[in-house]
Design an enzyme around this catalytic site. Structure first.
Site, mmCIF file in Angstrom:
data_model
loop_
_atom_site.group_PDB
_atom_site.id
_atom_site.type_symbol
_atom_site.label_atom_id
_atom_site.label_comp_id
_atom_site.label_asym_id
_atom_site.label_seq_id
_atom_site.Cartn_x
_atom_site.Cartn_y
_atom_site.Cartn_z
ATOM 1 N N GLU A 125 -8.139 -4.934 5.416
ATOM 2 C CA GLU A 125 -7.849 -4.810 4.075
ATOM 3 C C GLU A 125 -6.688 -5.585 3.504
ATOM 4 O O GLU A 125 -6.686 -5.975 2.377
ATOM 5 C CB GLU A 125 -7.597 -3.421 3.935
ATOM 6 C CG GLU A 125 -9.120 -2.484 4.162
ATOM 7 C CD GLU A 125 -8.558 -0.917 4.253
ATOM 8 O OE1 GLU A 125 -8.163 -0.685 5.569
ATOM 9 O OE2 GLU A 125 -8.967 -0.371 3.497
ATOM 10 N N ASN A 182 0.778 -1.224 -0.106
ATOM 11 C CA ASN A 182 -0.014 -0.189 -0.207
ATOM 12 C C ASN A 182 0.834 1.289 -0.086
ATOM 13 O O ASN A 182 1.582 1.860 1.018
ATOM 14 C CB ASN A 182 -0.908 -0.078 1.241
ATOM 15 C CG ASN A 182 -1.936 1.078 1.353
ATOM 16 O OD1 ASN A 182 -1.861 2.085 0.507
ATOM 17 N ND2 ASN A 182 -2.925 0.987 2.325
ATOM 18 N N GLU A 234 -14.164 0.606 15.505
ATOM 19 C CA GLU A 234 -13.946 -0.655 16.152
ATOM 20 C C GLU A 234 -13.500 -0.400 17.880
ATOM 21 O O GLU A 234 -13.714 -1.275 18.632
ATOM 22 C CB GLU A 234 -12.731 -1.574 15.827
ATOM 23 C CG GLU A 234 -13.153 -2.152 14.419
ATOM 24 C CD GLU A 234 -11.760 -2.376 13.644
ATOM 25 O OE1 GLU A 234 -10.647 -2.766 14.134
ATOM 26 O OE2 GLU A 234 -11.810 -2.478 12.195
ATOM 27 N N HIS A 275 -12.562 3.296 -0.152
ATOM 28 C CA HIS A 275 -12.553 2.080 0.814
ATOM 29 C C HIS A 275 -13.415 0.704 0.523
ATOM 30 O O HIS A 275 -13.964 0.204 1.698
ATOM 31 C CB HIS A 275 -13.237 2.574 2.338
ATOM 32 C CG HIS A 275 -12.394 3.797 2.884
ATOM 33 N ND1 HIS A 275 -13.231 4.751 3.645
ATOM 34 C CD2 HIS A 275 -11.200 4.072 3.007
ATOM 35 C CE1 HIS A 275 -12.423 5.751 4.053
ATOM 36 N NE2 HIS A 275 -11.245 5.162 3.838
ATOM 37 N N ARG A 288 -10.562 15.771 6.930
ATOM 38 C CA ARG A 288 -11.330 16.219 5.780
ATOM 39 C C ARG A 288 -12.762 16.595 6.275
ATOM 40 O O ARG A 288 -13.192 15.930 7.078
ATOM 41 C CB ARG A 288 -11.506 14.912 4.901
ATOM 42 C CG ARG A 288 -10.311 14.761 3.998
ATOM 43 C CD ARG A 288 -10.252 13.518 3.111
ATOM 44 N NE ARG A 288 -9.401 12.325 3.764
ATOM 45 C CZ ARG A 288 -9.618 11.152 3.529
ATOM 46 N NH1 ARG A 288 -10.352 10.715 2.534
ATOM 47 N NH2 ARG A 288 -8.768 10.328 3.921
ATOM 48 N N PHE A 304 -9.757 10.445 17.969
ATOM 49 C CA PHE A 304 -10.839 10.364 19.145
ATOM 50 C C PHE A 304 -10.281 10.223 20.455
ATOM 51 O O PHE A 304 -11.271 10.915 21.466
ATOM 52 C CB PHE A 304 -11.756 9.235 18.614
ATOM 53 C CG PHE A 304 -12.929 9.738 17.570
ATOM 54 C CD1 PHE A 304 -12.528 9.876 16.522
ATOM 55 C CD2 PHE A 304 -14.109 9.784 18.073
ATOM 56 C CE1 PHE A 304 -13.512 10.269 15.591
ATOM 57 C CE2 PHE A 304 -15.174 10.255 17.294
ATOM 58 C CZ PHE A 304 -14.666 10.523 15.889
ATOM 59 N N ARG A 348 -2.466 -2.035 -3.686
ATOM 60 C CA ARG A 348 -3.605 -0.806 -3.337
ATOM 61 C C ARG A 348 -3.301 0.141 -4.416
ATOM 62 O O ARG A 348 -2.547 0.825 -4.588
ATOM 63 C CB ARG A 348 -3.556 -0.327 -1.996
ATOM 64 C CG ARG A 348 -5.033 0.321 -1.740
ATOM 65 C CD ARG A 348 -5.065 0.677 -0.315
ATOM 66 N NE ARG A 348 -6.255 1.515 -0.254
ATOM 67 C CZ ARG A 348 -6.455 2.246 0.627
ATOM 68 N NH1 ARG A 348 -5.535 2.441 1.681
ATOM 69 N NH2 ARG A 348 -7.544 3.011 0.841
HETATM 70 P P1 ADP Z 1 -6.797 5.026 8.775
HETATM 71 O O1 ADP Z 1 -6.549 3.641 8.190
HETATM 72 O O2 ADP Z 1 -7.789 5.772 8.062
HETATM 73 O O3 ADP Z 1 -5.319 5.941 9.072
HETATM 74 P P2 ADP Z 1 -7.564 3.844 11.297
HETATM 75 O O4 ADP Z 1 -8.584 3.037 10.758
HETATM 76 O O5 ADP Z 1 -6.602 3.265 11.709
HETATM 77 O O6 ADP Z 1 -7.201 5.005 10.237
HETATM 78 O O7 ADP Z 1 -8.234 4.684 12.297
HETATM 79 C C1 ADP Z 1 -7.522 5.653 12.963
HETATM 80 C C2 ADP Z 1 -8.461 6.325 14.017
HETATM 81 O O8 ADP Z 1 -9.064 5.455 15.011
HETATM 82 C C3 ADP Z 1 -7.675 7.335 15.022
HETATM 83 O O9 ADP Z 1 -7.517 8.593 14.468
HETATM 84 C C4 ADP Z 1 -8.636 7.445 16.260
HETATM 85 O O10 ADP Z 1 -9.388 8.408 16.161
HETATM 86 C C5 ADP Z 1 -9.204 6.176 16.194
HETATM 87 N N1 ADP Z 1 -8.733 5.553 17.144
HETATM 88 C C6 ADP Z 1 -7.932 4.315 17.295
HETATM 89 N N2 ADP Z 1 -7.713 3.688 18.468
HETATM 90 C C7 ADP Z 1 -8.698 4.257 19.204
HETATM 91 C C8 ADP Z 1 -9.189 4.118 20.426
HETATM 92 N N3 ADP Z 1 -8.468 3.128 21.451
HETATM 93 N N4 ADP Z 1 -10.027 4.760 20.919
HETATM 94 C C9 ADP Z 1 -10.695 5.685 20.336
HETATM 95 N N5 ADP Z 1 -10.384 5.916 19.103
HETATM 96 C C10 ADP Z 1 -9.472 5.140 18.424
#
Ligand code: ADP
Length: 395
Positions: A382, A9, A331, A177, A238, A281, A88
């Site tokens: 993925e 990726n 998740e 996605h 975004r 978050f 990807r």
């Molecule tokens: P991407 O693949 O789009 O970069 P992810 O699916 O890995 O993103 O998600 C990343 C986001 O998940 C982080 O920016 C955060 O907001 C959220 N996140 C990750 N772990 C936690 C957690 N333990 N509690 C709350 N939010 C989380």
């Protein structure tokens, strides 16, 4: 006999990779290269529970892939066992509607599509070319983020703009996605022990980027991302949906050019723009707990936008069997899920607080037994989905 597939990726400044045995679904090695093109780059490589690291300047994707080869040579497993590489590819445009064996013609097609995805396709193409040099004797396969949404009906993918302009410039909703929405929707039906054909679901892929899809009997019928991955839900940086009139307004009133508007909406907006730089978050909730009003508003806007889409997709689907949460936020952020479902109580959707635990690593039902719609958390994968698709194509 193991069947290792290498999945790659390639982003503009990063390369993520995994070597996966598709027979056992075991991850044999994984790695990440960061800061390509900057003064100090690095690679981390994990195999057999050990983490290795190289720090050095990595000029471009050719050097990055050479470094990947070096990592496998130094720490294993041997790349000579790999049977195929899955890449990807973010934007497949109107041409690529399924996972495709890469030929020169496919690379030319992807190059033509770079105008539609200037941030994403060029690094992907650079990665393909470098990986083909690294592993010239095995098939390389492209997996498109847009492919799962090639089933959208015309009324869902058509923008209500001048027809000739839309045709000339290939303007339509493509969706992104897709690998995740496809994988998660199949897993959800499996988990609920339902045939995919009769199962209607709304899949919320909430990561740093976020998108939502309506999936009817395994077939995508609508999604929130559009011509580009900027549309739809509020994301980390975004904006998601804004009034299209905003572009000319900012150009006129703030004297911004198109690149500045693009940067504002892609990089300085979303949660980060609303909550003074907090796009994660975990930070956001810390700030909310400390009484920060900007963080509170950011979260409120996020939830409001999401439930508006859920309501819309309920209408699109007519009957919904499951609402499915996935990706980093979906998740892990159980407090956010709780607030989302609370807004859907009027429609009979109810959470079971005991089931709504943080950090779900396996598919989990989190709704109450009397909920009108099942609510699930289904972790996405993925890389595994890409490895499986690659294996299917070479067979
Ligand atoms: P991407 O693949 O789009 O970069 P992810 O699916 O890995 O993103 O998600 C990343 C986001 O998940 C982080 O920016 C955060 O907001 C959220 N996140 C990750 N772990 C936690 C957690 N333990 N509690 C709350 N939010 C989380």
């Amino acid at each position: 006999m193991p069947t290792p597939i290498l999945v790659l990726n390639c982003g503009s400044s990063s390369v993520k990779y995994q070597m996966i045995d598709v027979d056992t679904e075991e991850v044999l090695a994984s790695g990440l290269i960061e800061k390509i093109g900057l003064a100090f780059g690095n690679l981390t490589h994990t195999t057999q529970g050990l983490l290795y690291r190289i720090d050095e300047t990595i000029k471009d994707h050719t050097e990055a892939l050479a470094l990947v080869t070096r990592a496998f040579d130094l720490w294993g497993p041997s790349l000579s066992t790999v049977v195929a590489v899955g890449h990807r590819a973010v934007h497949g445009g109107e041409r690529f509607r399924a996972t495709t064996l890469i030929t020169q013609d496919v690379i030319d097609g992807l190059t033509d599509l770079s105008e539609l995805a200037p941030l994403h396709n060029p690094p992907g193409i650079a990665g393909i070319k470098a990986a083909q040099k690294m592993l010239p004797d095995i098939p390389h396969v492209a997996i498109f983020d847009t492919a799962f949404f090639s089933t959208l009906p015309p009324e869902a993918y058509t923008y209500a703009i001048d027809h000739d302009t839309a045709v000339k410039y290939h303007i339509r909703k493509y969706g992104f996605h897709g690998t995740s929405h496809s994988y998660v929707s199949k897993k959800a039906a499996q988990f609920m022990e339902r045939d995919l054909e009769g199962f209607n679901q709304i899949v919320c892929h909430l990561g740093n980027g976020a998108s939502i899809s309506a999936v009817q009997g395994g077939v995508a019928v609508d999604t929130s991302m559009g011509l580009t991955p900027l549309a739809g839900l509020v994301m980390g940086t975004r904006s998601g949906d804004v009034d299209p009139g905003l572009f000319s307004y900012l150009q006129r009133e703030a004297g911004m050019d198109s690149q500045e508007v693009d940067a504002l909406l892609n990089k300085q907006s979303g949660l980060s723009g609303l909550a003074d730089g907090s796009s994660d978050f975990r930070d956001l909730w810390d700030k909310i707990d400390a009484g920060d009003e900007h963080a509170q508003l950011a979260h409120d806007v996020y939830v409001h936008r999401l439930i508006s889409y859920i309501g819309s997709y309920m209408a699109v689907l007519g009957r919904v069997d499951a609402i499915v949460f996935t990706a980093g936020v979906g998740e892990n952020a159980n407090r956010t899920r709780e607030l989302i479902i609370a807004r859907l109580n009027g429609l009979g959707v109810r959470l079971d607080p005991e089931r709504n635990t943080p950090r779900n690593k396996v598919p989990t039902l989190i709704s109450a037994d009397d909920s009108s719609i099942a609510v699930l958390v289904v972790p996405t994968n993925e890389e595994l989905a890409m490895a499986r698709e690659t294996f299917q194509v070479i067979n």
